[in-house]
Scaffold this motif. Structure first.
Motif, PDB file in Angstrom:
ATOM      1  N   ASP A 158     -10.133  41.670 -24.656  1.00 19.87           N
ATOM      2  CA  ASP A 158      -9.384  40.616 -24.827  1.00 19.87           C
ATOM      3  C   ASP A 158      -8.055  40.848 -25.547  1.00 19.87           C
ATOM      4  OD1 ASP A 158     -11.660  38.989 -24.423  1.00 19.87           O
ATOM      5  OD2 ASP A 158     -12.449  38.730 -26.602  1.00 19.87           O
ATOM      6  N   MET A 159      -7.358  41.909 -25.006  1.00 16.15           N
ATOM      7  CA  MET A 159      -6.029  42.333 -25.141  1.00 16.15           C
ATOM      8  C   MET A 159      -5.097  41.129 -24.433  1.00 16.15           C
ATOM      9  SD  MET A 159      -4.118  45.852 -24.163  1.00 16.15           S
ATOM     10  CE  MET A 159      -2.579  46.460 -24.845  1.00 16.15           C
ATOM     11  N   LYS A 160      -4.170  40.728 -25.269  1.00 14.87           N
ATOM     12  CA  LYS A 160      -3.172  39.444 -24.850  1.00 14.87           C
ATOM     13  C   LYS A 160      -1.726  40.345 -24.467  1.00 14.87           C
ATOM     14  CE  LYS A 160      -5.726  36.025 -27.116  1.00 14.87           C
ATOM     15  NZ  LYS A 160      -6.773  36.953 -27.791  1.00 14.87           N
ATOM     16  N   ALA A 161      -1.220  40.935 -25.179  1.00 16.53           N
ATOM     17  CA  ALA A 161       0.120  41.852 -25.053  1.00 16.53           C
ATOM     18  C   ALA A 161      -0.159  42.905 -25.809  1.00 16.53           C
ATOM     19  CB  ALA A 161       0.986  40.794 -25.440  1.00 16.53           C
ATOM     20  N   GLY A 162       1.009  43.553 -25.581  1.00 14.91           N
ATOM     21  CA  GLY A 162       1.191  44.978 -26.400  1.00 14.91           C
ATOM     22  C   GLY A 162       0.974  46.305 -25.525  1.00 14.91           C
ATOM     23  N   GLU A 163       1.209  47.330 -25.998  1.00 21.35           N
ATOM     24  CA  GLU A 163       0.731  48.595 -24.905  1.00 21.35           C
ATOM     25  C   GLU A 163      -0.081  49.557 -25.610  1.00 21.35           C
ATOM     26  OE1 GLU A 163       4.090  49.783 -22.697  1.00 21.35           O
ATOM     27  OE2 GLU A 163       3.792  51.678 -23.254  1.00 21.35           O
TER      28      GLU A 163
END
Length: 236
Positions: free
Chosen positions: A196-201
């Motif tokens: 469920d990752m939406k953004a970032g690294e």
């Protein structure tokens, strides 16, 4: 301003809840000794449980000894420095807005939970839920940096929206779950990443398990496509 040295008088049989911050260094020793903390369910004065002395002239706390059963160290601190010559209990650096915490031992769960700025360095290992949101809250860590020189547990950076978490060893499962921004760097290996990752690294040096809802790119993977996410997972 002065350096305050705090040492446990006894081995604690129950947990201590003590929001110890560098602001205490601006008070005189007698005031610090009267600072209220919870020892289990009892509200007591800090001086009943700890020896308190002053040295130097920095806005700094030196916690000398085993603080592994002391929770909420550095909670909401905004400046100054805390050095712990031992391990710390849960919630260290929670809601932190500035300053620096150095832990020479290990850290328990919820390290840097919902922190906004500042720096935390752990020379040993950390538990679960580093930089996470507390249950029911929408956003975890939003700024600052957490460095763990050893290993860490599960649910690292859940719901984080900014800042950086760097783990020089290995980590557990569910890394970056519901992540909305920021960077997680794991030099070793870990379990499942990016749900469920939406953004970032997220950057990983060792082995890891990627949830299947990520798309391959030229230099890594992007997702989680189930939530129309644009997070990036790649190898170091």
């Amino acid at each position: 301003m002065r350096l305050i040295v705090i040492k446990p008088k006894v081995e604690f049989v129950v947990t201590v809840e003590a929001e110890l911050t560098p602001d205490l260094a601006e008070k005189d020793v007698e005031e610090v000794k009267k600072f209220k903390v919870y020892y289990g369910k009892d509200l007591v004065e800090l001086g009943e449980l700890f020896e308190v002395t002053k040295e130097g002239d920095d806005k700094k706390l030196l916690l000398d000894g085993d603080f592994s059963r002391v929770k909420w160290i550095g909670c909401r601190m905004s400046d100054g420095e805390i050095v712990v010559k031992g391990s710390v209990g849960a919630n260290c650096g929670a809601y932190m807005a500035g300053g620096k915490i150095v832990i020479e031992g290990d850290a328990d769960d919820w390290l840097g939970a919902e922190m906004e700025d500042g720096e935390i360095v752990v020379r040993g290992n950390a538990g679960n839920l580093v930089g996470c949101a507390y249950y029911g809250d929408a956003t975890g860590m939003s700024g600052g940096k957490i460095t763990i020189e050893g290993n860490a547990g599960n649910y690292i950076g859940e719901k984080m929206s900014g800042g950086e978490i760097e783990i020089k060893g290995n980590a557990g499962d569910f890394i970056g779950t519901e992540m909305k921004g920021g960077t997680i760097i794991i030099h070793g290996s870990c379990g499942f990443v990016g749900g469920d990752m939406k953004a970032g690294e997220i950057r990983i040096g060792g082995e890891f398990e990627l949830v299947p809802t990520f798309a391959k790119t030229d230099d890594g993977w992007t997702g989680d496509v189930n939530v129309k996410g644009e997070g990036v997972v790649k190898r170091l």
